[in-house]
Design an enzyme around this catalytic site. Sequence first.
Site, mmCIF file in Angstrom:
data_model
loop_
_atom_site.group_PDB
_atom_site.id
_atom_site.type_symbol
_atom_site.label_atom_id
_atom_site.label_comp_id
_atom_site.label_asym_id
_atom_site.label_seq_id
_atom_site.Cartn_x
_atom_site.Cartn_y
_atom_site.Cartn_z
ATOM 1 N N CYS A 84 4.190 -21.664 -1.041
ATOM 2 C CA CYS A 84 3.629 -21.516 0.296
ATOM 3 C C CYS A 84 3.767 -20.065 0.753
ATOM 4 O O CYS A 84 4.837 -19.468 0.600
ATOM 5 C CB CYS A 84 4.353 -22.441 1.268
ATOM 6 S SG CYS A 84 3.649 -22.411 2.929
ATOM 7 N N HIS A 122 -1.930 -29.879 1.179
ATOM 8 C CA HIS A 122 -0.963 -28.840 1.570
ATOM 9 C C HIS A 122 -1.414 -28.146 2.861
ATOM 10 O O HIS A 122 -0.633 -27.953 3.788
ATOM 11 C CB HIS A 122 -0.828 -27.820 0.423
ATOM 12 C CG HIS A 122 0.087 -26.677 0.709
ATOM 13 N ND1 HIS A 122 1.271 -26.481 0.051
ATOM 14 C CD2 HIS A 122 -0.015 -25.646 1.584
ATOM 15 C CE1 HIS A 122 1.868 -25.390 0.523
ATOM 16 N NE2 HIS A 122 1.089 -24.866 1.451
ATOM 17 N N GLU A 123 -2.725 -27.804 2.911
ATOM 18 C CA GLU A 123 -3.243 -27.090 4.094
ATOM 19 C C GLU A 123 -3.320 -28.017 5.307
ATOM 20 O O GLU A 123 -3.010 -27.590 6.432
ATOM 21 C CB GLU A 123 -4.630 -26.494 3.804
ATOM 22 C CG GLU A 123 -4.722 -25.553 2.606
ATOM 23 C CD GLU A 123 -3.652 -24.476 2.590
ATOM 24 O OE1 GLU A 123 -3.341 -23.976 1.492
ATOM 25 O OE2 GLU A 123 -3.102 -24.139 3.652
ATOM 26 N N HIS A 178 -0.181 -28.180 7.118
ATOM 27 C CA HIS A 178 0.038 -27.028 7.999
ATOM 28 C C HIS A 178 -0.568 -27.265 9.386
ATOM 29 O O HIS A 178 -0.016 -26.831 10.395
ATOM 30 C CB HIS A 178 -0.572 -25.744 7.412
ATOM 31 C CG HIS A 178 0.289 -25.040 6.404
ATOM 32 N ND1 HIS A 178 1.580 -24.638 6.658
ATOM 33 C CD2 HIS A 178 0.026 -24.658 5.125
ATOM 34 C CE1 HIS A 178 2.083 -24.044 5.579
ATOM 35 N NE2 HIS A 178 1.162 -24.050 4.645
HETATM 36 O O1 LIG Z 1 0.766 -21.413 1.953
HETATM 37 C C1 LIG Z 1 -0.345 -21.816 1.622
HETATM 38 O O2 LIG Z 1 -0.966 -22.697 2.229
HETATM 39 C C2 LIG Z 1 -0.960 -21.231 0.353
HETATM 40 C C3 LIG Z 1 -0.399 -21.990 -0.826
HETATM 41 C C4 LIG Z 1 -1.431 -22.945 -1.292
HETATM 42 C C5 LIG Z 1 -0.954 -23.911 -2.336
HETATM 43 C C6 LIG Z 1 -1.313 -25.244 -2.214
HETATM 44 C C7 LIG Z 1 -0.952 -26.178 -3.173
HETATM 45 C C8 LIG Z 1 -0.234 -25.808 -4.281
HETATM 46 C C9 LIG Z 1 0.146 -24.472 -4.428
HETATM 47 C C10 LIG Z 1 -0.202 -23.535 -3.466
HETATM 48 C C11 LIG Z 1 0.042 -21.016 -1.942
HETATM 49 O O3 LIG Z 1 1.150 -20.280 -1.565
HETATM 50 S S1 LIG Z 1 -1.086 -19.870 -2.503
HETATM 51 C C12 LIG Z 1 -0.061 -19.085 -3.792
HETATM 52 C C13 LIG Z 1 -0.021 -19.971 -5.031
HETATM 53 C C14 LIG Z 1 -1.134 -19.981 -5.835
HETATM 54 C C15 LIG Z 1 -1.164 -20.812 -6.957
HETATM 55 C C16 LIG Z 1 -0.088 -21.655 -7.266
HETATM 56 C C17 LIG Z 1 1.034 -21.653 -6.420
HETATM 57 C C18 LIG Z 1 1.084 -20.804 -5.299
HETATM 58 ZN ZN LIG Z 2 1.561 -23.307 2.742
#
Ligand SMILES: O=C(O)C[C@@H](Cc1ccccc1)[C@H](O)SCc1ccccc1
Ligand SMILES: [Zn+2]
Length: 157
Positions: free
Chosen positions: A100, A142-143, A146
Amino acid sequence: METLTIAQLGNPILRKHAAPLSAGQYQDFAPFFKALQHKMLEHNGVGIAAPQVNESIRAFIVASRPNPRYPDAPMMEPTLMLNPEIVWASESMEKDWEGCLSIPGIRALVNRHSHIEVRYDTLEGKEVKTQMEGFIARIFQHELDHLNGLVFLDQAE
Ligand SMILES: O=C(O)C[C@@H](Cc1ccccc1)[C@H](O)SCc1ccccc1
Ligand SMILES: [Zn+2]
């Protein structure tokens, strides 16, 4: 392009239930959504939610692409989703790693629905209804968390 900073865990905005947007507001936020996408790309994100840059509104971007953790993730155009909702979720769940932008340096195993049906509005006000699975479904969930004041650690295994 306004410069946005990413709220870190501990910032109360991450714990608020974000407000829905009225269709009349969509275009007013167009410059903000451009900046939001820029911020996500700057941090190599695969998604980002408006509350993470201190805007407590129901909007996020999903932008799956292959990455070191998910080499076979589908490549998709960054997609802005307004007033997004899950209309159906599978019983079957899958556990995988998540990170995240608001909780840097921490990864956790999170259980998510493997298939979901979602609906959201586009910037032009068109309603989209579609199915998601796998990594894209994971990012959406995930989003959406938030927007409801949740972070992935809240349901980490
Ligand atoms: O904070 C966020 O919403 C961005 C997240 C999105 C995410 C959702 C599901 C699974 C992993 C990440 C990430 O921090 S974006 C960075 C990232 C990219 C690929 C894999 C893991 C983390
Ligand atoms: Zn996140």
